[in-house]
Write a protein that holds these residues in place. Structure first.
Motif, PDB file in Angstrom:
ATOM      1  N   VAL A 167     -14.030  -2.778  11.718  1.00  0.00           N
ATOM      2  CA  VAL A 167     -13.868  -1.369  11.363  1.00  0.00           C
ATOM      3  C   VAL A 167     -12.737  -1.156  10.366  1.00  0.00           C
ATOM      4  CG1 VAL A 167     -14.804  -0.622  13.568  1.00  0.00           C
ATOM      5  CG2 VAL A 167     -12.340  -0.877  13.315  1.00  0.00           C
ATOM      6  N   GLY A 168     -11.790  -2.104  10.268  1.00  0.00           N
ATOM      7  CA  GLY A 168     -10.710  -1.987   9.299  1.00  0.00           C
ATOM      8  C   GLY A 168      -9.618  -1.013   9.669  1.00  0.00           C
ATOM      9  N   ALA A 169      -9.516  -0.632  10.941  1.00  0.00           N
ATOM     10  CA  ALA A 169      -8.493   0.337  11.354  1.00  0.00           C
ATOM     11  C   ALA A 169      -8.161   0.110  12.823  1.00  0.00           C
ATOM     12  CB  ALA A 169      -8.965   1.770  11.125  1.00  0.00           C
ATOM     13  N   TRP A 170      -6.976   0.604  13.203  1.00  0.00           N
ATOM     14  CA  TRP A 170      -6.516   0.534  14.591  1.00  0.00           C
ATOM     15  C   TRP A 170      -5.798   1.832  14.915  1.00  0.00           C
ATOM     16  CZ3 TRP A 170      -1.757   1.048  16.916  1.00  0.00           C
ATOM     17  CH2 TRP A 170      -1.644   0.612  18.235  1.00  0.00           C
ATOM     18  N   ALA A 171      -6.134   2.442  16.052  1.00  0.00           N
ATOM     19  CA  ALA A 171      -5.498   3.692  16.454  1.00  0.00           C
ATOM     20  C   ALA A 171      -5.349   3.705  17.977  1.00  0.00           C
ATOM     21  CB  ALA A 171      -6.309   4.900  16.000  1.00  0.00           C
ATOM     22  N   ASN A 227       0.819  -1.215   0.000  1.00  0.00           N
ATOM     23  CA  ASN A 227       0.000   0.000   0.000  1.00  0.00           C
ATOM     24  C   ASN A 227       0.856   1.270   0.000  1.00  0.00           C
ATOM     25  OD1 ASN A 227      -2.487  -1.476   0.153  1.00  0.00           O
ATOM     26  ND2 ASN A 227      -2.083  -1.776   2.338  1.00  0.00           N
ATOM     27  N   GLY A 228       2.006   1.192  -0.665  1.00  0.00           N
ATOM     28  CA  GLY A 228       2.856   2.371  -0.773  1.00  0.00           C
ATOM     29  C   GLY A 228       3.762   2.593   0.415  1.00  0.00           C
ATOM     30  N   GLY A 229       3.704   1.746   1.425  1.00  0.00           N
ATOM     31  CA  GLY A 229       4.577   1.886   2.589  1.00  0.00           C
ATOM     32  C   GLY A 229       4.328   3.129   3.406  1.00  0.00           C
ATOM     33  N   PHE A 230       3.077   3.616   3.445  1.00  0.00           N
ATOM     34  CA  PHE A 230       2.793   4.858   4.171  1.00  0.00           C
ATOM     35  C   PHE A 230       2.600   4.632   5.663  1.00  0.00           C
ATOM     36  CE2 PHE A 230      -1.342   3.082   3.374  1.00  0.00           C
ATOM     37  CZ  PHE A 230      -2.125   3.455   4.452  1.00  0.00           C
ATOM     38  N   GLN A 231       2.543   3.367   6.114  1.00  0.00           N
ATOM     39  CA  GLN A 231       2.400   3.091   7.543  1.00  0.00           C
ATOM     40  C   GLN A 231       3.423   2.038   7.954  1.00  0.00           C
ATOM     41  OE1 GLN A 231      -1.702   1.954   8.043  1.00  0.00           O
ATOM     42  NE2 GLN A 231      -1.588   0.237   6.623  1.00  0.00           N
ATOM     43  N   LEU A 290      -3.158   2.286  12.322  1.00  0.00           N
ATOM     44  CA  LEU A 290      -3.157   1.450  11.119  1.00  0.00           C
ATOM     45  C   LEU A 290      -4.506   1.552  10.426  1.00  0.00           C
ATOM     46  CD1 LEU A 290      -1.484  -1.751  12.614  1.00  0.00           C
ATOM     47  CD2 LEU A 290      -0.360   0.178  11.477  1.00  0.00           C
ATOM     48  N   SER A 291      -4.483   1.453   9.125  1.00  0.00           N
ATOM     49  CA  SER A 291      -5.720   1.505   8.342  1.00  0.00           C
ATOM     50  C   SER A 291      -5.657   0.464   7.233  1.00  0.00           C
ATOM     51  CB  SER A 291      -5.935   2.913   7.755  1.00  0.00           C
ATOM     52  OG  SER A 291      -4.845   3.265   6.928  1.00  0.00           O
ATOM     53  N   LEU A 292      -6.738   0.366   6.474  1.00  0.00           N
ATOM     54  CA  LEU A 292      -6.850  -0.575   5.355  1.00  0.00           C
ATOM     55  C   LEU A 292      -6.714  -2.023   5.787  1.00  0.00           C
ATOM     56  CD1 LEU A 292      -4.768   1.339   2.629  1.00  0.00           C
ATOM     57  CD2 LEU A 292      -7.221   1.442   3.072  1.00  0.00           C
ATOM     58  N   VAL A 293      -7.141  -2.332   7.008  1.00  0.00           N
ATOM     59  CA  VAL A 293      -7.140  -3.738   7.449  1.00  0.00           C
ATOM     60  C   VAL A 293      -8.205  -4.481   6.651  1.00  0.00           C
ATOM     61  CG1 VAL A 293      -7.437  -5.298   9.397  1.00  0.00           C
ATOM     62  CG2 VAL A 293      -6.386  -3.043   9.740  1.00  0.00           C
TER      63      VAL A 293
END
Length: 345
Positions: free
Chosen positions: A227-231, A62-66, A135-138
């Motif tokens: 939810v597909g995300a973690w924060a 995913n572009g390595g943005f995280q 994290l996103s796009l899970v």
């Protein structure tokens, strides 16, 4: 029913399942074993994080943005199992530090401090956990394999969450009603008496902590897959006290009572405040939600500390009652005529 209404109902069902899994884990630690687990949200966060990174694949995708540790793309349901293992694995070293030598009140303080420290480290360290962005796009589990519409998939996920919750209830009921659960209750009620009977209270605490941590990790993993995300901001220490409120209001030590508490506090009360009209400054409604939860907790601790459905105490009959029952049973047994005839002869 519109697609938006269906999504709202599905979200309530999944969130209720997540809260219920977590509350049963906390009930084992607090309600059954008597441990003030103020760091419980850490085990949820660990399970959610591990579930996310074992679903995302390497961080170069995913572009390595995280940035995150240990990225892989495990097939379902291995990420959930990994989240459970992470929650239990984190509970063990924390338990070894806080549960072996500290008194219960100091245990609570140490666990709360650990929760705050961990949140600050995760939020401010960009390299380990991607910082405050999280994290996103899970990916949703099996979404590409099932090939159904979005609404149908959401209902399937809700059904899976309900089935998973039912299975967890059977497991927790088996534990709490087993000799292990009764020994934990004995430790909770009188630790010195349990020690005098040869029970290893440190081992009992660690078992309760690890199993409760696994339940927390499972609940966190289920939530992050939905939810597909973690924060980090979603796993702050006040969330632990919401679960404590649900357990206390429902009935500590009672799995069915905890279910009632979860329905009343994180579901009904939290959602009811969302329908209040906008008044005052922005954020006032959210503040009122926390105030209502705190007031409700204080009222129950003052007026009904046993909760709505108190824990059922197992009552064993005394010796005189046993003798009386044996006498009644003997009186109901008819005499054997052959014995009387033989005696008369």
């Amino acid at each position: 029913m519109s697609a938006a209404s269906q999504y709202y109902v599905v979200t309530l069902l999944v969130f209720a399942a997540v809260d219920l899994l977590a509350a049963w884990g906390l009930n084992l630690q607090f309600g059954v074993a008597g441990l003030l687990s103020f760091a419980f949200v850490l085990f949820q966060a660990a399970g959610a994080y591990v579930t996310a990174v074992t679903s995302l694949g390497p961080d170069t995708a995913n572009g390595g943005f995280q940035h995150y540790l240990g990225g892989s793309a495990l097939p379902f349901p291995l990420p959930l199992l990994a989240g459970m293992a992470a929650g239990a694995a984190l509970a063990i070293p924390i338990g070894l530090v806080t549960l072996r030598r500290l008194r219960s009140d100091y245990q609570a303080i140490a666990l709360l401090v650990m929760s705050i420290i961990a949140t600050d480290i995760i939020t401010n360290d960009q390299g380990l956990f991607n910082g405050a962005a999280g994290l996103s796009l899970v990916p949703a589990p099996l979404a590409s394999s099932i090939g159904t519409s979005t609404v149908t998939y959401q209902w399937l996920f809700a059904a899976f969450a309900i089935v998973l919750t039912g299975a967890a209830y059977l497991v927790m009921r088996r534990i709490t009603h087993s000799p292990l659960g009764r020994t934990m209750r004995a430790m909770r009620d009188n630790e010195q008496a349990a020690v005098s009977l040869g029970k290893n209270v440190v081992r009992l605490r660690m078992v309760a902590f690890a199993v409760g941590g696994a339940m927390a990790g499972l609940s966190g993993g289920l939530l992050v897959q939905f939810v597909g995300a973690w924060a980090p901001s979603g796993w702050l220490y006040p969330e632990t006290f919401v679960l404590f409120t649900a357990v206390i209001i429902g009935g500590t030590g009672n799995d069915v009572g905890v279910l009632v508490g979860v329905v009343l506090v994180p579901v009904v009360l939290a959602e009811a405040t969302q329908f209040l009209p906008s008044i005052g400054r922005p954020g006032l409604i959210d503040a009122l939600q926390w105030i209502l939860i705190g007031v409700l907790l204080i009222v129950f601790l003052w007026l009904r500390p046993q909760g709505i459905l108190p824990e059922r105490k197992r009552r064993f009959p005394k010796q005189d009652e046993i003798d009386r029952l044996r006498g009644r049973r003997a009186a109901l047994v008819p005499a054997d005529p052959s014995v009387d005839a033989g005696t008369g002869a």
